[in-house]
Design a protein around this motif. Structure first.
Motif, PDB file in Angstrom:
ATOM      1  N   ASP A  10      49.494  38.995 -21.184  1.00 41.43           N
ATOM      2  CA  ASP A  10      50.371  40.249 -20.687  1.00 41.43           C
ATOM      3  C   ASP A  10      50.045  41.297 -21.906  1.00 41.43           C
ATOM      4  O   ASP A  10      50.571  42.508 -21.705  1.00 41.43           O
ATOM      5  CB  ASP A  10      51.651  39.832 -20.510  1.00 41.43           C
ATOM      6  CG  ASP A  10      52.368  39.334 -21.528  1.00 41.43           C
ATOM      7  OD1 ASP A  10      51.793  39.071 -22.755  1.00 41.43           O
ATOM      8  OD2 ASP A  10      53.638  38.995 -21.555  1.00 41.43           O
ATOM      9  N   SER A  11      49.216  40.994 -22.877  1.00 42.47           N
ATOM     10  CA  SER A  11      49.009  41.935 -23.976  1.00 42.47           C
ATOM     11  C   SER A  11      47.690  42.573 -23.487  1.00 42.47           C
ATOM     12  O   SER A  11      47.172  43.458 -24.238  1.00 42.47           O
ATOM     13  CB  SER A  11      48.777  41.135 -25.206  1.00 42.47           C
ATOM     14  OG  SER A  11      47.491  40.646 -25.151  1.00 42.47           O
ATOM     15  N   ARG A  12      47.031  42.275 -22.704  1.00 37.99           N
ATOM     16  CA  ARG A  12      45.764  42.783 -22.111  1.00 37.99           C
ATOM     17  C   ARG A  12      45.761  44.306 -21.684  1.00 37.99           C
ATOM     18  O   ARG A  12      47.162  44.641 -20.867  1.00 37.99           O
ATOM     19  CB  ARG A  12      44.835  42.013 -21.175  1.00 37.99           C
ATOM     20  CG  ARG A  12      44.449  40.770 -21.654  1.00 37.99           C
ATOM     21  CD  ARG A  12      43.891  39.806 -20.683  1.00 37.99           C
ATOM     22  NE  ARG A  12      44.629  39.616 -19.584  1.00 37.99           N
ATOM     23  CZ  ARG A  12      44.237  38.974 -18.676  1.00 37.99           C
ATOM     24  NH1 ARG A  12      43.022  38.676 -18.378  1.00 37.99           N
ATOM     25  NH2 ARG A  12      45.223  38.781 -17.352  1.00 37.99           N
ATOM     26  N   GLN A 207      48.202  30.506 -18.335  1.00 38.36           N
ATOM     27  CA  GLN A 207      47.020  31.073 -17.926  1.00 38.36           C
ATOM     28  C   GLN A 207      46.546  32.390 -18.006  1.00 38.36           C
ATOM     29  O   GLN A 207      47.378  33.103 -18.327  1.00 38.36           O
ATOM     30  CB  GLN A 207      47.369  30.982 -16.289  1.00 38.36           C
ATOM     31  CG  GLN A 207      46.364  31.381 -15.332  1.00 38.36           C
ATOM     32  CD  GLN A 207      46.768  31.025 -13.896  1.00 38.36           C
ATOM     33  OE1 GLN A 207      46.883  29.756 -13.491  1.00 38.36           O
ATOM     34  NE2 GLN A 207      46.848  32.118 -12.989  1.00 38.36           N
ATOM     35  N   ARG A 208      45.254  32.576 -18.309  1.00 38.13           N
ATOM     36  CA  ARG A 208      44.688  33.950 -18.698  1.00 38.13           C
ATOM     37  C   ARG A 208      44.851  34.413 -20.010  1.00 38.13           C
ATOM     38  O   ARG A 208      44.601  35.522 -20.451  1.00 38.13           O
ATOM     39  CB  ARG A 208      44.987  35.125 -17.719  1.00 38.13           C
ATOM     40  CG  ARG A 208      44.639  34.889 -16.108  1.00 38.13           C
ATOM     41  CD  ARG A 208      43.288  34.737 -15.931  1.00 38.13           C
ATOM     42  NE  ARG A 208      42.724  35.337 -14.851  1.00 38.13           N
ATOM     43  CZ  ARG A 208      42.569  34.712 -13.602  1.00 38.13           C
ATOM     44  NH1 ARG A 208      42.848  33.104 -13.573  1.00 38.13           N
ATOM     45  NH2 ARG A 208      41.863  35.453 -12.532  1.00 38.13           N
ATOM     46  N   ASP A 209      45.442  33.330 -20.905  1.00 36.92           N
ATOM     47  CA  ASP A 209      45.454  33.702 -22.254  1.00 36.92           C
ATOM     48  C   ASP A 209      44.178  33.427 -22.865  1.00 36.92           C
ATOM     49  O   ASP A 209      43.403  32.558 -22.545  1.00 36.92           O
ATOM     50  CB  ASP A 209      46.465  32.562 -22.962  1.00 36.92           C
ATOM     51  CG  ASP A 209      48.171  32.936 -22.626  1.00 36.92           C
ATOM     52  OD1 ASP A 209      48.167  33.969 -22.224  1.00 36.92           O
ATOM     53  OD2 ASP A 209      48.862  32.171 -23.268  1.00 36.92           O
ATOM     54  N   GLY A 210      43.724  34.138 -24.157  1.00 43.59           N
ATOM     55  CA  GLY A 210      42.633  33.772 -24.717  1.00 43.59           C
ATOM     56  C   GLY A 210      42.923  33.485 -26.139  1.00 43.59           C
ATOM     57  O   GLY A 210      43.999  34.014 -26.766  1.00 43.59           O
ATOM     58  N   TYR A 211      42.157  32.596 -26.761  1.00 39.81           N
ATOM     59  CA  TYR A 211      42.573  32.122 -28.202  1.00 39.81           C
ATOM     60  C   TYR A 211      41.141  32.148 -29.000  1.00 39.81           C
ATOM     61  O   TYR A 211      40.318  31.388 -28.464  1.00 39.81           O
ATOM     62  CB  TYR A 211      43.069  30.929 -28.385  1.00 39.81           C
ATOM     63  CG  TYR A 211      43.735  30.284 -29.603  1.00 39.81           C
ATOM     64  CD1 TYR A 211      44.508  31.295 -30.564  1.00 39.81           C
ATOM     65  CD2 TYR A 211      43.714  29.296 -30.062  1.00 39.81           C
ATOM     66  CE1 TYR A 211      44.939  30.970 -31.835  1.00 39.81           C
ATOM     67  CE2 TYR A 211      44.110  28.865 -31.242  1.00 39.81           C
ATOM     68  CZ  TYR A 211      45.047  29.601 -32.170  1.00 39.81           C
ATOM     69  OH  TYR A 211      45.152  29.154 -33.042  1.00 39.81           O
TER      70      TYR A 211
END
Length: 238
Positions: A10-12, A207-211
């Motif tokens: 949700d930060s995108r 889901q849909r997080d990136g690291y």
């Protein structure tokens, strides 16, 4: 060692053009965030939804490695090299834009949207002859195993690009644990959760997080639910 970086879904930045909805992990086109330019050679990671019958008209690229991974629906590709292809879930497409190409991408299904990952990497050599590659990996063994789908070697598994990068994809059962070993010392690893929930070196991801990690050679991954995961190993410098 550089700090790891967490990009929650949700930060995108979300660009909504009506026919296209694009959730962008890094700065792209008119949206600029000085804190989110790239992760090593990984320059663009867009999570795109294209409405039925719509698409990207003819446009140019040069000196960029461009990768498309459909998640739902189908996407038709045409380019100035004469390639005409349809890519669907379970496939990956890669282009080395090199000295310059034009291409189009369209959702030819009039009713159903297509969802795909649009990924750009800086190349390690400029002005190469443009090249196209496509792979169906759907029958590969990715159940509780990371299947290689991209590499810098045309004789290795997966599509190949002009960069010292490797992509792996897996479908993990809840509770599964594994260690992932990087291919090249000094590279970073960007983890993108396509579905489900996982833990990477103690960091919980939805889901849909990136690291992004600048890790030790081994990275511990645990599935907190059934999950689909994309690993992108890229160099910090090139």
């Amino acid at each position: 060692m550089k700090d790891n970086i967490l990009h929650k879904a949700d930060s995108r930045f979300v660009a909504d053009h009506g026919w296209l909805k694009s959730a962008q992990t890094f700065s792209f086109h008119d949206h600029y965030d000085p804190q989110r330019i790239q992760f090593g050679a990984l320059r663009v990671l867009n999570d795109d939804i294209v409405n039925g019958g719509k698409g990207f008209g003819k446009h140019p690229h040069d000196n960029m490695e461009i990768i498309s991974i459909p998640l739902e629906g189908t996407l038709e590709h045409q380019d100035s090299m004469g390639n005409v292809a349809v890519i669907k879930p379970g496939e990956i497409q890669a282009m080395s834009a090199g000295t310059g190409i034009y291409h189009t991408e369209f959702n030819k299904d009039p009713a159903e949207p297509v969802t795909f990952l649009q990924i750009w990497l800086y190349p390690d050599k400029l002005n190469v002859t443009p090249r196209y590659d496509q792979l169906d990996y759907s029958k590969g063994d990715k159940h509780n195993k990371f299947l290689q789908i991209l590499s810098p070697d045309p004789n290795d598994e997966g599509v190949w690009i002009q960069q010292q990068a490797w992509f792996h994809i897996a479908e993990l059962d809840k509770g599964f644990e594994t260690n992932f070993s990087l291919k090249q010392a000094g590279n970073g690893l960007y983890v993108f959760v396509m579905k489900g929930k996982i833990v990477v070196n103690g960091q919980s991801l939805d889901q849909r997080d990136g690291y992004g990690l600048w890790p030790d050679p081994d990275v511990k991954i645990t599935a907190d639910s059934d999950a689909e995961v994309l690993l992108m190993e890229v160099p910090e410098k090139w």
